[in-house]
Design a protein around this motif. Sequence first.
Motif, PDB file in Angstrom:
ATOM      1  N   LEU A  63      62.863  46.869  38.076  1.00  0.00           N
ATOM      2  CA  LEU A  63      62.819  48.193  38.779  1.00  0.00           C
ATOM      3  C   LEU A  63      62.674  47.929  40.349  1.00  0.00           C
ATOM      4  O   LEU A  63      62.410  48.951  41.049  1.00  0.00           O
ATOM      5  N   GLY A  64      62.538  46.732  40.835  1.00  0.00           N
ATOM      6  CA  GLY A  64      62.550  46.803  42.225  1.00  0.00           C
ATOM      7  C   GLY A  64      61.374  46.402  42.798  1.00  0.00           C
ATOM      8  O   GLY A  64      61.117  46.301  44.182  1.00  0.00           O
ATOM      9  N   TYR A  65      60.276  46.159  42.116  1.00  0.00           N
ATOM     10  CA  TYR A  65      59.024  45.755  42.525  1.00  0.00           C
ATOM     11  C   TYR A  65      58.595  44.426  42.644  1.00  0.00           C
ATOM     12  O   TYR A  65      59.350  43.533  42.015  1.00  0.00           O
ATOM     13  N   SER A  66      57.621  43.922  43.240  1.00  0.00           N
ATOM     14  CA  SER A  66      57.277  42.574  43.339  1.00  0.00           C
ATOM     15  C   SER A  66      55.884  42.464  42.778  1.00  0.00           C
ATOM     16  O   SER A  66      54.841  42.580  43.424  1.00  0.00           O
ATOM     17  N   PRO A  67      55.895  42.284  41.373  1.00  0.00           N
ATOM     18  CA  PRO A  67      54.459  41.967  40.618  1.00  0.00           C
ATOM     19  C   PRO A  67      54.022  40.702  40.906  1.00  0.00           C
ATOM     20  O   PRO A  67      54.768  39.764  41.261  1.00  0.00           O
ATOM     21  N   SER A  68      52.582  40.692  40.847  1.00  0.00           N
ATOM     22  CA  SER A  68      51.971  39.369  40.875  1.00  0.00           C
ATOM     23  C   SER A  68      50.746  39.442  40.072  1.00  0.00           C
ATOM     24  O   SER A  68      50.200  40.626  39.623  1.00  0.00           O
ATOM     25  N   VAL A  69      50.266  38.301  39.517  1.00  0.00           N
ATOM     26  CA  VAL A  69      48.953  38.472  38.364  1.00  0.00           C
ATOM     27  C   VAL A  69      47.997  37.565  38.663  1.00  0.00           C
ATOM     28  O   VAL A  69      48.175  36.467  39.216  1.00  0.00           O
ATOM     29  N   GLN A  70      46.786  38.130  39.010  1.00  0.00           N
ATOM     30  CA  GLN A  70      45.664  37.223  39.073  1.00  0.00           C
ATOM     31  C   GLN A  70      44.696  37.040  38.282  1.00  0.00           C
ATOM     32  O   GLN A  70      44.207  37.931  37.587  1.00  0.00           O
ATOM     33  N   GLU A  71      44.305  35.839  37.698  1.00  0.00           N
ATOM     34  CA  GLU A  71      43.279  35.574  36.576  1.00  0.00           C
ATOM     35  C   GLU A  71      41.870  35.532  37.071  1.00  0.00           C
ATOM     36  O   GLU A  71      41.728  34.450  37.887  1.00  0.00           O
ATOM     37  N   VAL A  72      41.084  36.513  36.890  1.00  0.00           N
ATOM     38  CA  VAL A  72      39.526  36.620  37.248  1.00  0.00           C
ATOM     39  C   VAL A  72      38.743  36.976  36.121  1.00  0.00           C
ATOM     40  O   VAL A  72      39.121  37.551  35.292  1.00  0.00           O
ATOM     41  N   ALA A  73      37.382  36.692  36.300  1.00  0.00           N
ATOM     42  CA  ALA A  73      36.385  37.397  35.505  1.00  0.00           C
ATOM     43  C   ALA A  73      36.368  38.814  35.297  1.00  0.00           C
ATOM     44  O   ALA A  73      37.031  39.429  36.425  1.00  0.00           O
ATOM     45  N   VAL A  74      35.983  39.339  34.420  1.00  0.00           N
ATOM     46  CA  VAL A  74      36.025  40.922  34.343  1.00  0.00           C
ATOM     47  C   VAL A  74      35.425  41.475  35.346  1.00  0.00           C
ATOM     48  O   VAL A  74      35.875  42.406  36.330  1.00  0.00           O
ATOM     49  N   PRO A  75      34.069  41.215  35.819  1.00  0.00           N
ATOM     50  CA  PRO A  75      33.573  41.798  37.087  1.00  0.00           C
ATOM     51  C   PRO A  75      34.387  41.740  38.248  1.00  0.00           C
ATOM     52  O   PRO A  75      34.422  42.577  39.260  1.00  0.00           O
ATOM     53  N   LEU A  76      34.839  40.316  38.447  1.00  0.00           N
ATOM     54  CA  LEU A  76      35.858  40.265  39.874  1.00  0.00           C
ATOM     55  C   LEU A  76      37.028  41.274  39.749  1.00  0.00           C
ATOM     56  O   LEU A  76      37.405  41.687  40.749  1.00  0.00           O
ATOM     57  N   GLY A  77      37.744  41.394  38.445  1.00  0.00           N
ATOM     58  CA  GLY A  77      38.814  42.318  38.478  1.00  0.00           C
ATOM     59  C   GLY A  77      38.452  43.701  38.919  1.00  0.00           C
ATOM     60  O   GLY A  77      39.067  44.506  39.420  1.00  0.00           O
ATOM     61  N   ALA A  78      37.146  44.021  38.428  1.00  0.00           N
ATOM     62  CA  ALA A  78      36.686  45.350  38.349  1.00  0.00           C
ATOM     63  C   ALA A  78      36.419  45.333  40.132  1.00  0.00           C
ATOM     64  O   ALA A  78      36.755  46.691  40.698  1.00  0.00           O
ATOM     65  N   GLN A  79      35.782  44.537  40.704  1.00  0.00           N
ATOM     66  CA  GLN A  79      35.664  44.645  42.085  1.00  0.00           C
ATOM     67  C   GLN A  79      37.136  44.809  43.085  1.00  0.00           C
ATOM     68  O   GLN A  79      37.031  45.280  43.951  1.00  0.00           O
ATOM     69  N   ALA A  80      37.826  44.107  42.322  1.00  0.00           N
ATOM     70  CA  ALA A  80      39.448  43.985  43.137  1.00  0.00           C
ATOM     71  C   ALA A  80      39.892  45.427  43.321  1.00  0.00           C
ATOM     72  O   ALA A  80      40.403  46.060  44.019  1.00  0.00           O
ATOM     73  N   LEU A  81      39.864  45.925  41.809  1.00  0.00           N
ATOM     74  CA  LEU A  81      40.476  47.292  41.627  1.00  0.00           C
ATOM     75  C   LEU A  81      39.730  48.254  42.525  1.00  0.00           C
ATOM     76  O   LEU A  81      40.361  49.027  43.309  1.00  0.00           O
ATOM     77  N   SER A  82      38.309  48.331  42.474  1.00  0.00           N
ATOM     78  CA  SER A  82      37.529  49.354  43.314  1.00  0.00           C
ATOM     79  C   SER A  82      37.612  48.962  44.736  1.00  0.00           C
ATOM     80  O   SER A  82      37.474  50.057  45.517  1.00  0.00           O
ATOM     81  N   THR A  83      38.150  48.025  45.237  1.00  0.00           N
ATOM     82  CA  THR A  83      38.125  47.911  46.657  1.00  0.00           C
ATOM     83  C   THR A  83      39.592  47.987  47.166  1.00  0.00           C
ATOM     84  O   THR A  83      39.973  47.709  48.305  1.00  0.00           O
TER      85      THR A  83
END
Length: 316
Positions: A63-83
Motif C-alpha cells: 500500500l506504500g507504507y513503511s512498516p516496522s515491528v518492535q518486540e517488547v513486553a506488554v507494559p512497554l508496548g502500552a507505554q509506547a502507544l500511549s506516548t
Amino acid sequence: MKVRFVAGALALTAVLAACGDSGDTAFGENEGGDATKSVRLVQQPWEDLIVENQIVSDILTKLGYSPSVQEVAVPLGAQALSTGKADAYLGNWWPSQESVFGKLIDAGSVEVTGTLLTGTQYAPGIPGAQASKLGVTSLADLDEHAAEFKKEILGIEPGTPGNQAILDAISKDAYGLGDWKLTPSSTEAMLAEVTRRVARNQPVVFLAWKPHWMVVKWDVTFLDDPQKVWPGAGEIRVLTRKGLTSDDPNLAKFLSQITVDAETASQWIDAFGPQKKPAKDIASAWLASNEDVVTKWLDGVRTADGKDGVAAVVGG
C-alpha cells in the motif's frame, strides 16, 4: 531442563529491561523512511501475533507504507502507544490485559480501533489427562494437590498481565495459593517445560490460551475461577495511538477491518511453532491463497498515494 528453563526466564528479563532503557531509539521513526508513511507495530513473541504482523506488514508495504515491528513486553508496548512512539498493536487480549490498557483507553491516549478475533480462552490450565486423574477442574482444587504440582505455576514473558494476575492471586492467598510460586519464562521455554513434564507424567499447571496448538496436543483443561480472581479473555482487539484515526483515516480503516477466525490463527500458530516455518513464508502463502479475505480487509482502503488498495495488494 529445569536449569535451562529458569535461565531462559532470567535472560528474557534482561532483554526486556534493555528494551525499557532504550528510550526514543526503541520506537523512533523508520530509519531513512518517510515519517508520514511509517507504521510502527508492537508485539510480543506470540506465534499468531508474529504471523499477523508479518501479513499486515506485507500488505502495508504494497500500500506504500513503511512498516516496522518492535518486540517488547506488554507494559512497554502500552507505554509506547500511549506516548505516540508506536502506532498500532494487534494483540490486545481483552479483558485479560485490562490492568495494563484499561486506564490508557479510558483516558483516550490509546484507542480501540477494531476486534480482530473473538471466542478466546486464557487462564491457568493443566493437561486434560492429568485433570481427569487428579480431579482438578478449578483453581480451588490446586492446593489440595500442592505436592504433585510442586506448588508451582509456569508462566510466560515477565510483565505479561496473565503472570501478574497469578502473582496477585498468590499475594492474596486466593485458593490457598499463598505459598505457591510463579515461574516466568519465554512462551517457547514454558511450552518446552510442559512437554517435558507431560512426557514424564509429572503434573503441571501453566498459563494456557486458545487458539493455540497446546489446547489440542494436551487437551487442556482451563481451570474454573469461582472467586473471580482471573481477568479472563474473550476477544483480541486492535489498538492504536491517540490521533492515528485523524492523522491517517485510511490506515485506521484498514486496521479496523482486519478480522481472523480461531481456526486460521491456530493454523498460523502451528506453522510457526511446531512446524518451525518462517513467518515470512507463512504470510506469503496465506496471502496468495486468501485473496478474498484480504479484499474484505481492504474494502474502501487506498494506497498511501491515493490509488485503489485492492488493486495494489491483490492485483499487484
